[in-house]
Design a protein around this motif. Structure first.
Motif, PDB file in Angstrom:
ATOM      1  N   ASN A  40       0.859  -1.187   0.000  1.00  0.00           N
ATOM      2  CA  ASN A  40       0.000   0.000   0.000  1.00  0.00           C
ATOM      3  C   ASN A  40       0.893   1.234   0.000  1.00  0.00           C
ATOM      4  O   ASN A  40       1.946   1.237   0.648  1.00  0.00           O
ATOM      5  CB  ASN A  40      -0.892   0.014   1.245  1.00  0.00           C
ATOM      6  N   ALA A  41       0.466   2.279  -0.681  1.00  0.00           N
ATOM      7  CA  ALA A  41       1.306   3.463  -0.876  1.00  0.00           C
ATOM      8  C   ALA A  41       1.345   4.347   0.372  1.00  0.00           C
ATOM      9  O   ALA A  41       0.920   5.510   0.369  1.00  0.00           O
ATOM     10  CB  ALA A  41       0.821   4.263  -2.076  1.00  0.00           C
ATOM     11  N   GLU A  42       1.831   3.794   1.457  1.00  0.00           N
ATOM     12  CA  GLU A  42       1.966   4.548   2.694  1.00  0.00           C
ATOM     13  C   GLU A  42       3.010   3.896   3.593  1.00  0.00           C
ATOM     14  O   GLU A  42       3.348   2.720   3.424  1.00  0.00           O
ATOM     15  CB  GLU A  42       0.637   4.642   3.435  1.00  0.00           C
ATOM     16  N   LEU A  43       3.521   4.689   4.526  1.00  0.00           N
ATOM     17  CA  LEU A  43       4.465   4.202   5.529  1.00  0.00           C
ATOM     18  C   LEU A  43       3.996   4.684   6.896  1.00  0.00           C
ATOM     19  O   LEU A  43       3.338   5.726   6.991  1.00  0.00           O
ATOM     20  CB  LEU A  43       5.879   4.744   5.256  1.00  0.00           C
ATOM     21  N   PRO A  44       4.338   3.971   7.959  1.00  0.00           N
ATOM     22  CA  PRO A  44       4.008   4.479   9.296  1.00  0.00           C
ATOM     23  C   PRO A  44       4.811   5.741   9.591  1.00  0.00           C
ATOM     24  O   PRO A  44       5.889   5.946   9.022  1.00  0.00           O
ATOM     25  CB  PRO A  44       4.419   3.329  10.229  1.00  0.00           C
ATOM     26  N   ILE A  45       4.289   6.586  10.457  1.00  0.00           N
ATOM     27  CA  ILE A  45       4.950   7.850  10.766  1.00  0.00           C
ATOM     28  C   ILE A  45       6.338   7.614  11.357  1.00  0.00           C
ATOM     29  O   ILE A  45       7.256   8.401  11.158  1.00  0.00           O
ATOM     30  CB  ILE A  45       4.073   8.716  11.714  1.00  0.00           C
ATOM     31  N   ASP A  46       6.501   6.508  12.065  1.00  0.00           N
ATOM     32  CA  ASP A  46       7.815   6.151  12.613  1.00  0.00           C
ATOM     33  C   ASP A  46       8.512   5.134  11.696  1.00  0.00           C
ATOM     34  O   ASP A  46       8.996   4.104  12.137  1.00  0.00           O
ATOM     35  CB  ASP A  46       7.703   5.627  14.038  1.00  0.00           C
ATOM     36  N   TYR A  47       8.578   5.477  10.402  1.00  0.00           N
ATOM     37  CA  TYR A  47       9.155   4.550   9.422  1.00  0.00           C
ATOM     38  C   TYR A  47      10.642   4.317   9.659  1.00  0.00           C
ATOM     39  O   TYR A  47      11.205   3.346   9.140  1.00  0.00           O
ATOM     40  CB  TYR A  47       8.908   5.057   7.998  1.00  0.00           C
ATOM     41  N   ASP A  48      11.296   5.185  10.443  1.00  0.00           N
ATOM     42  CA  ASP A  48      12.709   4.943  10.759  1.00  0.00           C
ATOM     43  C   ASP A  48      12.884   3.607  11.482  1.00  0.00           C
ATOM     44  O   ASP A  48      13.883   2.904  11.289  1.00  0.00           O
ATOM     45  CB  ASP A  48      13.307   6.094  11.573  1.00  0.00           C
ATOM     46  N   LYS A  49      11.888   3.242  12.297  1.00  0.00           N
ATOM     47  CA  LYS A  49      11.950   1.945  12.990  1.00  0.00           C
ATOM     48  C   LYS A  49      11.821   0.788  11.999  1.00  0.00           C
ATOM     49  O   LYS A  49      12.446  -0.258  12.166  1.00  0.00           O
ATOM     50  CB  LYS A  49      10.845   1.857  14.047  1.00  0.00           C
ATOM     51  N   VAL A  50      11.008   0.988  10.953  1.00  0.00           N
ATOM     52  CA  VAL A  50      10.839  -0.042   9.921  1.00  0.00           C
ATOM     53  C   VAL A  50      12.155  -0.241   9.169  1.00  0.00           C
ATOM     54  O   VAL A  50      12.590  -1.380   8.940  1.00  0.00           O
ATOM     55  CB  VAL A  50       9.717   0.346   8.933  1.00  0.00           C
ATOM     56  N   ILE A  51      12.795   0.866   8.789  1.00  0.00           N
ATOM     57  CA  ILE A  51      14.067   0.779   8.061  1.00  0.00           C
ATOM     58  C   ILE A  51      15.127   0.116   8.922  1.00  0.00           C
ATOM     59  O   ILE A  51      15.894  -0.744   8.446  1.00  0.00           O
ATOM     60  CB  ILE A  51      14.534   2.178   7.610  1.00  0.00           C
ATOM     61  N   LEU A  52      15.192   0.485  10.199  1.00  0.00           N
ATOM     62  CA  LEU A  52      16.168  -0.134  11.104  1.00  0.00           C
ATOM     63  C   LEU A  52      15.917  -1.640  11.230  1.00  0.00           C
ATOM     64  O   LEU A  52      16.859  -2.435  11.207  1.00  0.00           O
ATOM     65  CB  LEU A  52      16.117   0.529  12.477  1.00  0.00           C
ATOM     66  N   SER A  53      14.637  -2.031  11.328  1.00  0.00           N
ATOM     67  CA  SER A  53      14.302  -3.459  11.414  1.00  0.00           C
ATOM     68  C   SER A  53      14.737  -4.193  10.156  1.00  0.00           C
ATOM     69  O   SER A  53      15.248  -5.317  10.221  1.00  0.00           O
ATOM     70  CB  SER A  53      12.793  -3.643  11.622  1.00  0.00           C
ATOM     71  N   ALA A 101       3.066   7.387  -4.760  1.00  0.00           N
ATOM     72  CA  ALA A 101       3.334   6.158  -5.519  1.00  0.00           C
ATOM     73  C   ALA A 101       3.615   5.044  -4.514  1.00  0.00           C
ATOM     74  O   ALA A 101       3.854   5.308  -3.341  1.00  0.00           O
ATOM     75  CB  ALA A 101       4.527   6.356  -6.456  1.00  0.00           C
ATOM     76  N   ASN A 102       3.597   3.805  -4.984  1.00  0.00           N
ATOM     77  CA  ASN A 102       3.828   2.702  -4.051  1.00  0.00           C
ATOM     78  C   ASN A 102       5.304   2.284  -4.022  1.00  0.00           C
ATOM     79  O   ASN A 102       5.640   1.137  -3.730  1.00  0.00           O
ATOM     80  CB  ASN A 102       2.934   1.502  -4.387  1.00  0.00           C
ATOM     81  N   LYS A 103       6.180   3.225  -4.346  1.00  0.00           N
ATOM     82  CA  LYS A 103       7.618   2.979  -4.295  1.00  0.00           C
ATOM     83  C   LYS A 103       8.311   4.114  -3.543  1.00  0.00           C
ATOM     84  O   LYS A 103       7.838   5.243  -3.523  1.00  0.00           O
ATOM     85  CB  LYS A 103       8.204   2.856  -5.706  1.00  0.00           C
ATOM     86  N   PHE A 104       9.447   3.777  -2.932  1.00  0.00           N
ATOM     87  CA  PHE A 104      10.296   4.809  -2.334  1.00  0.00           C
ATOM     88  C   PHE A 104      11.751   4.380  -2.447  1.00  0.00           C
ATOM     89  O   PHE A 104      12.061   3.204  -2.672  1.00  0.00           O
ATOM     90  CB  PHE A 104       9.905   5.088  -0.879  1.00  0.00           C
ATOM     91  N   MET A 105      12.660   5.353  -2.306  1.00  0.00           N
ATOM     92  CA  MET A 105      14.092   5.098  -2.457  1.00  0.00           C
ATOM     93  C   MET A 105      14.806   5.321  -1.129  1.00  0.00           C
ATOM     94  O   MET A 105      14.440   6.216  -0.361  1.00  0.00           O
ATOM     95  CB  MET A 105      14.703   6.036  -3.497  1.00  0.00           C
ATOM     96  N   LEU A 106      15.804   4.500  -0.865  1.00  0.00           N
ATOM     97  CA  LEU A 106      16.659   4.678   0.301  1.00  0.00           C
ATOM     98  C   LEU A 106      18.097   4.821  -0.189  1.00  0.00           C
ATOM     99  O   LEU A 106      18.563   4.037  -1.020  1.00  0.00           O
ATOM    100  CB  LEU A 106      16.548   3.481   1.245  1.00  0.00           C
ATOM    101  N   THR A 107      18.795   5.849   0.308  1.00  0.00           N
ATOM    102  CA  THR A 107      20.198   6.075  -0.026  1.00  0.00           C
ATOM    103  C   THR A 107      21.036   5.833   1.216  1.00  0.00           C
ATOM    104  O   THR A 107      20.734   6.366   2.288  1.00  0.00           O
ATOM    105  CB  THR A 107      20.424   7.506  -0.539  1.00  0.00           C
ATOM    106  N   PHE A 108      22.094   5.030   1.075  1.00  0.00           N
ATOM    107  CA  PHE A 108      22.889   4.570   2.208  1.00  0.00           C
ATOM    108  C   PHE A 108      24.368   4.772   1.904  1.00  0.00           C
ATOM    109  O   PHE A 108      24.842   4.427   0.818  1.00  0.00           O
ATOM    110  CB  PHE A 108      22.593   3.082   2.440  1.00  0.00           C
ATOM    111  N   SER A 109      25.115   5.338   2.859  1.00  0.00           N
ATOM    112  CA  SER A 109      26.565   5.479   2.686  1.00  0.00           C
ATOM    113  C   SER A 109      27.264   5.179   3.998  1.00  0.00           C
ATOM    114  O   SER A 109      26.660   5.214   5.076  1.00  0.00           O
ATOM    115  CB  SER A 109      26.924   6.886   2.190  1.00  0.00           C
ATOM    116  N   ASP A 110      28.575   4.886   3.902  1.00  0.00           N
ATOM    117  CA  ASP A 110      29.331   4.434   5.071  1.00  0.00           C
ATOM    118  C   ASP A 110      30.798   4.782   4.842  1.00  0.00           C
ATOM    119  O   ASP A 110      31.323   4.574   3.741  1.00  0.00           O
ATOM    120  CB  ASP A 110      29.163   2.909   5.220  1.00  0.00           C
ATOM    121  N   ILE A 111      31.475   5.301   5.862  1.00  0.00           N
ATOM    122  CA  ILE A 111      32.899   5.607   5.693  1.00  0.00           C
ATOM    123  C   ILE A 111      33.759   4.351   5.763  1.00  0.00           C
ATOM    124  O   ILE A 111      34.908   4.357   5.339  1.00  0.00           O
ATOM    125  CB  ILE A 111      33.412   6.641   6.727  1.00  0.00           C
TER     126      ILE A 111
END
Length: 268
Positions: A40-53, A101-111
């Motif tokens: 579904n084209a939505e995320l929970p307001i605390d989506y940071d917890k979803v990404i961490l999981s 839309a029902n898509k989203f992008m995540l950008t990740f970097s690390d030293i």
């Protein structure tokens, strides 16, 4: 065998990185771009917890050793990575983020290049698997690499891709004070956050010439791990030596970087 294919791909990618890092004009760095599809084209307001999981699940599946080092409950581990999400046409409600839309992008970097390669491998193994969240699910469609700009100047004009959180922590009573770009202490607090970060990850780097100046700052109230705090977006001038700027470019600036804050792009 899919696992062997991924390992060979990683080896090829690793060899490419090594070649890039020997080029003239500074260190070539890389970030990862992940594309997700939502049921579904939505995320929970605390989506940071979803990404961490999701990140924890990916790493635990591929490298239990790194999982234990990064996410064990015995101690707080300072992370060397940062990430941000692009949420298309996002509309925020009290408990959800409606997307266009029902898509989203995540950008990740690390030293830490070795750690980045492990995350790349771990994410690759999660492709096309259903990852469940409350009343919804998401699926990783692709993991791509993208070269970051080579830093050749000691002064950068940057645009925040996720909010910069400047925090002063009082260890005596375990309280935090958050600063915004228009407060006189802002630059000093960001510098202090930077010193603590470098000390915790055991990297020696001169910070004496570091400064951050808001050019077109904006205060936002942002949510991080269930708590509402003051954050900063907009355009800033960052000054420092090349090594320091490379660290900031890959690891992010400010605090709560591994929870989706402090990532920026260079615009000049």
């Amino acid at each position: 065998n899919k696992s062997i294919e991924i390992v060979l791909k990683i080896q090829k990618y690793s060899d490419t990185i090594k070649k890039e890092r020997t080029k003239r004009g500074g260190t070539e760095m890389t970030e990862l771009k992940l594309e997700f599809e939502l049921e579904n084209a939505e995320l929970p307001i605390d989506y940071d917890k979803v990404i961490l999981s999701f990140m924890k699940a990916a790493i635990e599946n591929f490298s239990p050793d790194l999982f234990d080092r990064l996410y064990n409950k015995r101690e707080s581990v300072m992370k060397t990575y940062c990430w941000t999400c692009y949420l298309p046409h996002a509309q925020f409600t009290s408990d959800t983020i409606k997307l266009g839309a029902n898509k989203f992008m995540l950008t990740f970097s690390d030293i830490d290049m070795g750690e980045l390669l492990i995350f790349f491998n771990a994410f690759s193994l999660m492709k096309h698997k259903i990852f469940h969240m409350n009343r919804n699910s998401m699926k990783l469609l692709s993991v791509k690499t993208r070269k970051l700009q080579t830093i050749k100047e000691t002064e950068l004009i940057v645009k925040m891709q996720s909010s910069l959180i400047a925090r002063k922590h009082n260890s005596d009573d375990n309280t935090d004070v958050y600063y915004t770009f228009d407060e006189p202490e802002f630059s000093d607090i960001v510098k202090e956050n930077l010193k603590i970060f470098l000390q915790r990850i055991n990297i020696e780097c001169d910070t004496s010439d570091f400064s951050i100046v808001p050019l077109k700052g904006k205060k936002v109230v942002t949510r991080t791990m269930g708590q509402f705090v003051d954050g900063n977006i907009g355009i800033y001038k960052i000054t420092g030596n090349l090594r320091l700027l490379e660290i900031l470019y890959a690891a992010g600036i400010g605090t709560r970087r591994s929870a989706g804050h402090g990532k920026f792009e260079i615009i000049f």
